[in-house]
Design an enzyme around this catalytic site. Sequence first.
Site, PDB file in Angstrom:
ATOM      1  N   LYS A  31      -4.682  -2.912   2.528  1.00 30.34           N
ATOM      2  CA  LYS A  31      -5.560  -1.745   2.562  1.00 30.34           C
ATOM      3  C   LYS A  31      -7.016  -2.167   2.759  1.00 30.34           C
ATOM      4  O   LYS A  31      -7.808  -1.426   3.353  1.00 30.34           O
ATOM      5  CB  LYS A  31      -5.391  -0.926   1.286  1.00 30.34           C
ATOM      6  CG  LYS A  31      -3.999  -0.301   1.144  1.00 30.34           C
ATOM      7  CD  LYS A  31      -3.894   0.517  -0.113  1.00 30.34           C
ATOM      8  CE  LYS A  31      -2.515   1.177  -0.232  1.00 30.34           C
ATOM      9  NZ  LYS A  31      -1.434   0.194  -0.356  1.00 30.34           N
ATOM     10  N   GLU A  76     -12.131   1.443  -5.971  1.00 30.05           N
ATOM     11  CA  GLU A  76     -12.708   2.626  -5.347  1.00 30.05           C
ATOM     12  C   GLU A  76     -13.370   3.484  -6.406  1.00 30.05           C
ATOM     13  O   GLU A  76     -12.912   3.528  -7.553  1.00 30.05           O
ATOM     14  CB  GLU A  76     -11.637   3.473  -4.640  1.00 30.05           C
ATOM     15  CG  GLU A  76     -11.100   2.887  -3.355  1.00 30.05           C
ATOM     16  CD  GLU A  76     -10.104   3.798  -2.675  1.00 30.05           C
ATOM     17  OE1 GLU A  76      -9.754   3.505  -1.523  1.00 30.05           O
ATOM     18  OE2 GLU A  76      -9.669   4.797  -3.300  1.00 30.05           O
ATOM     19  N   ARG A 125       4.733   4.565   9.493  1.00 29.54           N
ATOM     20  CA  ARG A 125       6.148   4.942   9.580  1.00 29.54           C
ATOM     21  C   ARG A 125       6.244   6.446   9.753  1.00 29.54           C
ATOM     22  O   ARG A 125       5.240   7.148   9.736  1.00 29.54           O
ATOM     23  CB  ARG A 125       6.876   4.531   8.301  1.00 29.54           C
ATOM     24  CG  ARG A 125       6.187   5.064   7.051  1.00 29.54           C
ATOM     25  CD  ARG A 125       6.977   4.839   5.800  1.00 29.54           C
ATOM     26  NE  ARG A 125       6.207   5.108   4.600  1.00 29.54           N
ATOM     27  CZ  ARG A 125       5.928   6.303   4.116  1.00 29.54           C
ATOM     28  NH1 ARG A 125       6.358   7.387   4.751  1.00 29.54           N
ATOM     29  NH2 ARG A 125       5.235   6.457   3.005  1.00 29.54           N
TER      30      ARG A 125
END
Length: 461
Positions: free
Chosen positions: A117, A201, A293
Amino acid sequence: MVIKKLLIANRGEIVPRVMRACQNLGIKTVAVYSEADKNMFYLKNADETYNIGPANPVKSYLNIESIIDAVKSSGADAVHPGYGFLSENASFAEAVFAGGATWVGPPPAVLKSIDSKCYCRQIATEAGVPVVPGTITIISDVDEIYRFASEYGYPIVLKLDKGGGGKGIELVKEEGQVQAAFERLSRIGTLAFGHPECYIEKEIINPRHIEIQFLTDSYGNCVCLGERECSIQRRYQKIIEESPSTVVTEEERAALFEYTCKLALAMGYQGAGTMEFLRSENGDFYFMEVNARLQVEHPVTEFLTGIDIVQNQIKIASGSELGLAQEDVVMNGHSIEARVYAEDPVTFCPSPGKINKLVFPQMDEKTLRIDHTIEEGGAVPPYYDPLLAKVISWGPTRLEAIANLSRALNDFKIEGIKTTISVNHLILNSDRFASGDLNTGFIEALFKTARGDVKPLWPNM
């Protein structure tokens, strides 16, 4: 290249979904199954079937060697991974290619890169796409968390750099929680994903979760198929999704499409994927992550646009150019999906067992779609994700789509196990949902209200 026989490396409702796409394209299908799934009715519809191991998913659906043996034995020239299990596993994709078959998904090198990420956050930053404020590299120790929090304040979120499915997320509200959260997250990362690394975050308070479905080919073409509102979640996992979002304006949609294509092309992405964004209370959008996906909620977009995402996945993998331009994508009406889980509707604990009675709603292909693999007398095994079915409605307006979905869920009877149908009723009947006032704290707030008077609000418990 022409795909003639495709193996579906998965279980459950995604298998017959991929089968339908293959049948429409004239492609033979190969289904695999574990011992726990040997009586699944969709196996009868496959051209070939192969037992890949015992019930334990580590020894069957996550067993790359066993699945590759089935690819070779069947002579399948392509593999569709579905979602979950090995769908975003670069090593599996490499093994498929090494065995001489086509992988229906992004190239292995792309999967390997975007598994991080932090890598995606770096790509987004370089492309000028806003990301949730935080670190864009993994943190080295707990002191880095303290330094970040002293600058940005609490609450903050610790996230695994490699992981997903709602796992690997720790909300830290105060300094005293930092050490334990960091150790817990590192332990989960090691056990579940083999990677303890995490990043930070700043917590976006009461955000909306908005995702963009996109398709890209190997010729540099990218189109977006609208947004999906996925804010109704529990434990970071979605329950109800809809499209379009009640809050996204035409200008914001255009900006999100631009962000999405910038990111997809910068990543070298090919196939179907989803860019996920958070929308803050003041209307700012932040890129969160990419799902490489097919999404569980893809039928919402298919109902809305009339575009078959799975067929496009297969065509792109076979080397075809994407035969769509952005102006070809028309969002017609409104669509909503409710996930039905084999779970206790209060605790959300899994509820495996035998389905003693099953009654489906009356079907109307224009307004209702149910993707499932359940049957009366069938067993729901305890080894896998408890998703039973997806009920997807369409209507010319959001209110009509809600009404169609409510009627369908009311007529959907499953006895012998506990299900979350009553949770879906509770959501759809709430004033906040009707008004479109959604955020990721919706379920928690709704439960606090409902538990004061459980019986009238939660039918068939």
